[in-house]
Design a protein around this motif. Structure first.
Motif, short mmCIF file in Angstrom:
data_model
loop_
_atom_site.label_atom_id
_atom_site.label_comp_id
_atom_site.label_asym_id
_atom_site.label_seq_id
_atom_site.Cartn_x
_atom_site.Cartn_y
_atom_site.Cartn_z
N ILE B 299 48.68 34.14 44.24
CA ILE B 299 47.23 34.22 43.99
C ILE B 299 46.86 35.61 43.47
O ILE B 299 46.04 35.75 42.56
CB ILE B 299 46.45 33.89 45.29
CG1 ILE B 299 46.70 32.42 45.68
CG2 ILE B 299 44.97 34.14 45.15
CD1 ILE B 299 46.12 31.39 44.73
N TYR B 300 47.51 36.62 44.02
CA TYR B 300 47.23 37.99 43.58
C TYR B 300 47.62 38.15 42.10
O TYR B 300 46.86 38.68 41.30
CB TYR B 300 48.00 38.98 44.46
CG TYR B 300 47.68 40.43 44.18
CD1 TYR B 300 46.43 40.95 44.52
CD2 TYR B 300 48.60 41.28 43.60
CE1 TYR B 300 46.13 42.27 44.29
CE2 TYR B 300 48.30 42.60 43.36
CZ TYR B 300 47.07 43.09 43.70
OH TYR B 300 46.76 44.41 43.46
N THR B 301 48.80 37.64 41.76
CA THR B 301 49.27 37.74 40.37
C THR B 301 48.35 36.96 39.43
O THR B 301 48.00 37.44 38.35
CB THR B 301 50.72 37.18 40.26
OG1 THR B 301 51.49 37.78 41.27
CG2 THR B 301 51.33 37.48 38.92
N MET B 302 47.97 35.76 39.87
CA MET B 302 47.08 34.94 39.04
C MET B 302 45.74 35.65 38.84
O MET B 302 45.15 35.60 37.75
CB MET B 302 46.85 33.57 39.69
CG MET B 302 48.04 32.63 39.56
SD MET B 302 47.92 31.18 40.62
CE MET B 302 46.70 30.24 39.75
N THR B 303 45.27 36.32 39.88
CA THR B 303 43.98 37.02 39.79
C THR B 303 44.10 38.23 38.86
O THR B 303 43.21 38.46 38.03
CB THR B 303 43.52 37.46 41.19
OG1 THR B 303 43.47 36.30 42.02
CG2 THR B 303 42.14 38.10 41.15
N LEU B 304 45.20 38.96 38.98
CA LEU B 304 45.38 40.12 38.11
C LEU B 304 45.42 39.70 36.64
O LEU B 304 44.97 40.43 35.77
CB LEU B 304 46.67 40.86 38.47
CG LEU B 304 46.66 41.66 39.76
CD1 LEU B 304 47.92 42.50 39.89
CD2 LEU B 304 45.44 42.57 39.87
N GLY B 305 45.93 38.51 36.40
CA GLY B 305 45.98 37.98 35.03
C GLY B 305 44.60 37.63 34.48
O GLY B 305 44.46 37.34 33.29
N LYS B 306 43.61 37.62 35.35
CA LYS B 306 42.25 37.24 34.91
C LYS B 306 41.25 38.39 35.09
O LYS B 306 40.05 38.15 35.14
CB LYS B 306 41.77 36.04 35.75
CG LYS B 306 42.49 34.75 35.49
CD LYS B 306 41.75 33.58 36.08
CE LYS B 306 41.81 33.58 37.56
NZ LYS B 306 42.90 32.80 38.14
N ILE B 307 41.77 39.59 35.19
CA ILE B 307 40.88 40.73 35.48
C ILE B 307 39.77 40.86 34.44
O ILE B 307 38.60 41.06 34.77
CB ILE B 307 41.71 42.03 35.59
CG1 ILE B 307 42.46 42.04 36.92
CG2 ILE B 307 40.84 43.26 35.46
CD1 ILE B 307 41.60 42.11 38.17
#
Lengths: 238, 397
Positions: B299-307
Motif C-alpha cells: 500500500i505504501y509503494t502504491m501510494t508513493l506511485g500516486k504522489i
C-alpha cells in the motif's frame, strides 16, 4: 466589488533575518472577468510563488487578494478570510497544470465531474455538467476514455474542462502549453479565450512560451518579484 | 461521490489481484496453521469420545495412557467390575509402532481391545468388526490400508477386516485395532534370536536356575514370555452414577489413578498438545506480522506511485479524509481479496495434509476481522505519507 482578480500590494517573503528572500514585492494586478492575461518572466522571478499565493496554497506576507468580488486574503485584517482553504480552492479557483495531471484511474467524464462531486453535488448532476464542458471543449466523444488513451492536446482540453467544472471566477494556468507543439499550443490558448468569454472567468496564464505570448492582449512581466503591466499584441489565432 | 479506491483498484486490477493472491496464500497458510491446531484438539476429543469410556483407570501417579506410559495388571478390571457404579470395565493397550504392509510402512498406534467392550472403535466406514480372537485388524483410513490387506505387526500378519476413521492418537498417528491378547503379546514380543539369548541368560543365572529346585527355570522362562500388563482399563459408568464419584472410589480403594472425561481432556489438550499449540501460536504471530508488513509495503509503494495525483487531488480541494479513505479502502480491499483467496486455498489443500486440519467458520471470521484490522493498521504508513503531500507540489513543475 471587483469581479475577476484584483491583487493589491502582494508580497511574499521566505525565511527571516539575513537569509530572508522577497519572492514577491508589492505586486498589483487586476484582471476582469472573461479576460485572459499572460504572466511572463524568467525562472526564479516569482511566477510560481504568485500562482501559489493566488491558489491559496501558500500564505502571502502582506497585501490583499480579491477573487470574484470576494476578499479572500487581507494581511491587515487577519490574513485568510476562510479557514477552509481547500474549499476555497475547490469552489473558486480552477487549476490547469503544465502536464494535465488527470487522475489516471478515472475516465474523462469523472475526471471533470470529480470537482462538483467534491463540492457535494449529486453524481448525476456532476456528470451532466462534465459532459457539457467536454462538449464545449470538443472532447465529448472521448468521455468514456481513460486519460492514458488521449492525445496530449485532448488531455489538456480535459484538464481545462476540469478547471471550469465548478464555474470558478478565476483560473490559474501554469504553463499549460509547455508540452504541446505550436498548433496545439495555440489551440489551447484559443480555447482558454473562448472559455473565459463564455463563462466570464478571469484567467492568468503563466508561460515562457514564445508562440503564445503574442496572443495576449495584456501581459504582466514579473522580474525579481515585481510586476510590470504591458499591453500585448493580442494577435488573432487562426 | 464516486469511490476513488474502487476506481483505482479496477484501473490496476491485475497488479491488485496478483498481490491479493500472494497475500491470500500467506493467509491460507495462516488459516491452515490454525486448522492444524483445531484438528489436534478435535482429534483428542474424538479419541476420547470414540473410546466409549467414562473413566480411564491407569497406573498410579501417571497421566496415561495417552500422555505417559502406564502399566497395570490385566486382572484389575475384575476388581473394578465389582465396584458400585461400574457398568463395564475393559483392558486396553496402546503401542505406537511402524506397521508394515509389503514394502510400505505406516506409523500407527496399535490398540488392543476386547470386542464389545469400551475401547472398540465406535463405527466402521467399511468392512466388519473383529470376530476372530487373533490376527484380524481394524485400521483407520489414514493408515492407507484397505480391506483384505495383510499387515505385519511384530512377527505376525493381520488381515484388515474393517476400516474406521477419525481414530488417531494425540500425536496424529492413525490407529490400528487388534485383539487385546495379540496386542499384549506384541508389546513385548521379541525375535527368535533375542528369545534364545534371553533364555540362555536366565539359565545362566544361578538364582533362577537352582540345582535343587526342579521346574523353577521353566516357570521363570514361561513368566518372561507372557505379558500380563495392559496400559489402562476403560470404565463405563452405570445409569444414575456420576463419573467423578466412581473415579473417586477407584482412586480410594484400588490405589490406581482414575481420570474422568473432563480430566482426560484437560491432560490431552492443555498438557499434551500445549507445546504444539504454543508453536502454532508463534507461527500465527509471525505470519500475521509478515502479512502486515507485506500489506504495509504494498500500500505504501502504491501510494508513493500516486504522489503527484494526490497532490493534484489536494490542490483541487479533496479532503484529507477522502484521500485517507481511498488508501484505507484499498488496503481493506487487498485484505478482502487475500482473505477470500486464503480461505479457498486452505479449504482446497487442507485434505491433503497428513494430519486432520479443521477449518472452523468461527476461526475464519476471526481471521477476517484480524486481516481487516491488520490491513487498516498497515495502511496508516501510506496514509501518513499521503497526508504529508504538499498540494503546492502540483504547481510549478
Amino acid at each position: 466589488m471587483d469581479e475577476g482578480i484584483h491583487i493589491e500590494g502582494l508580497s511574499k517573503r521566505y525565511g527571516a533575518g539575513d537569509t530572508a528572500v522577497d519572492a514577491l514585492k508589492d505586486v498589483n494586478m487586476r484582471i476582469a472577468p472573461g479576460e485572459v492575461v499572460g504572466l511572463v518572466g524568467p525562472s526564479g522571478s516569482g511566477k510560481t510563488t504568485l500562482l501559489k499565493c493566488l491558489g491559496a496554497v501558500i500564505e502571502p506576507t502582506r497585501g490583499r487578494m480579491i477573487l470574484g468580488g470576494e476578499v479572500i486574503y487581507d494581511s491587515e485584517q487577519g490574513g485568510w478570510k476562510t479557514k477552509d482553504l481547500r474549499a476555497l480552492r475547490r469552489d473558486r479557483i480552477g487549476f490547469i497544470f503544465q502536464a494535465p495531471y488527470l487522475i489516471p484511474f478515472l475516465d474523462v467524464t469523472d475526471n471533470v465531474a470529480l470537482l462538483p462531486m467534491l463540492a457535494g453535488r449529486a453524481n448525476g448532476t456532476s456528470r451532466v455538467r462534465a459532459l457539457e464542458l467536454l462538449q464545449a471543449l470538443d472532447v465529448a466523444h472521448r468521455a468514456k476514455a481513460q486519460p492514458s488513451e488521449l492525445s496530449g492536446g485532448e488531455q489538456q482540453r480535459v484538464s481545462i474542462a476540469r478547471a471550469l467544472a465548478n464555474q470558478p471566477p478565476v483560473i490559474l494556468a501554469d504553463e499549460p502549453t509547455a508540452p504541446l507543439d505550436s498548433q496545439r499550443a495555440l489551440a489551447v490558448v484559443r480555447i482558454l479565450n473562448q472559455m473565459a468569454s463564455q463563462y466570464q472567468t478571469a484567467i492568468i496564464v503563466v508561460t515562457h512560451d514564445e508562440k503564445i505570448i503574442p496572443t495576449f492582449k495584456r501581459i504582466y512581466h514579473i522580474r525579481d518579484g515585481r510586476t510590470v503591466e504591458e499591453p500585448g499584441e493580442g494577435r488573432e489565432i487562426s | 461521490m464516486i469511490s476513488l479506491a474502487g476506481r483505482d483498484i479496477l484501473h490496476s486490477w491485475g497488479k491488485f489481484v496478483l498481490t491479493g493472491i500472494g497475500l491470500g496464500l500467506l493467509i491460507g497458510a495462516t488459516l491452515t496453521m490454525a486448522g492444524v491446531y483445531r484438528g489436534m484438539v478435535d482429534d483428542a476429543r474424538v479419541l476420547l469420545t470414540n473410546s466409549g469410556a467414562d473413566i480411564w483407570v491407569v497406573q498410579k501417579d501417571t497421566q496415561g495412557p495417552y500422555a505417559e506410559a502406564s502399566s497395570i495388571r490385566d486382572d484389575v478390571y475384575r476388581g473394578l467390575l465389582g465396584m458400585p457404579g461400574v457398568a463395564q470395565a475393559a483392558n486396553v493397550t496402546y503401542l505406537t509402532m511402524q506397521v508394515r504392509h509389503g514394502a510400505r510402512e505406516s506409523r500407527s498406534m496399535v490398540v488392543g481391545f476386547e470386542p464389545g467392550q469400551p475401547g472398540e472403535p465406535g463405527y466402521l466406514v467399511a468392512g466388519r468388526r473383529l470376530v476372530r480372537s487373533h490376527y484380524e485388524a481394524i485400521a483407520d483410513v489414514k493408515t492407507g490400508f484397505r480391506l483384505g490387506d495383510r499387515i505385519r505387526i511384530r512377527r505376525h500378519d493381520y488381515e484388515v477386516v474393517g476400516l474406521t476413521q477419525r481414530m488417531v492418537s494425540s500425536g496424529g498417528d492413525p490407529m490400528v485395532f487388534i485383539p487385546l491378547k495379540d496386542a499384549q503379546e506384541a508389546q513385548f514380543l521379541k525375535d527368535n534370536d533375542a528369545i534364545i539369548a534371553d533364555r540362555a541368560r536366565t539359565a545362566a543365572n544361578p538364582a533362577l536356575n537352582r540345582p535343587g529346585v526342579p521346574g523353577l527355570l521353566d516357570a521363570v522362562t514361561a513368566s518372561q514370555t507372557i505379558n500380563h500388563s495392559v496400559n489402562a482399563v476403560l470404565v463405563k459408568v452405570g445409569a444414575g452414577d456420576t463419573a467423578e464419584t466412581v473415579a473417586q472410589e477407584i482412586r480410594r480403594w484400588k490405589h490406581l489413578q482414575a481420570y474422568t472425561r473432563e480430566q482426560m481432556e484437560e491432560i490431552l489438550i492443555a498438557k499434551l498438545i500445549a507445546t504444539s499449540a504454543k508453536q502454532i501460536g508463534m507461527f500465527l504471530a509471525i505470519l500475521t506480522i509478515v502479512s502486515a508488513a507485506i500489506v504495509a509495503f504494498i500500500i505504501y509503494t502504491m501510494t508513493l506511485g500516486k504522489i503527484r495525483e494526490i497532490a493534484v487531488l489536494k490542490l483541487i480541494g479533496t479532503r484529507n479524509r477522502t484521500i485517507a479513505g481511498m488508501i484505507l479502502q484499498q488496503a481493506l480491499g487487498l485484505g478482502l481479496i487475500g482473505f477470500v483467496v486464503g480461505k479457498i486455498s486452505a479449504t482446497l489443500w487442507a485434505p491433503a495434509f497428513p494430519k486432520y486440519v479443521l477449518l472452523e467458520t468461527a476461526d475464519a471470521m476471526r481471521a477476517l476481522a484480524i486481516v481487516m484490522l491488520v490491513c487498516a493498521l498497515a495502511s496508516t504508513l501510506a496514509i501518513r505519507a499521503a497526508l504529508k503531500v504538499d498540494p503546492a507540489t502540483a504547481i510549478g513543475g
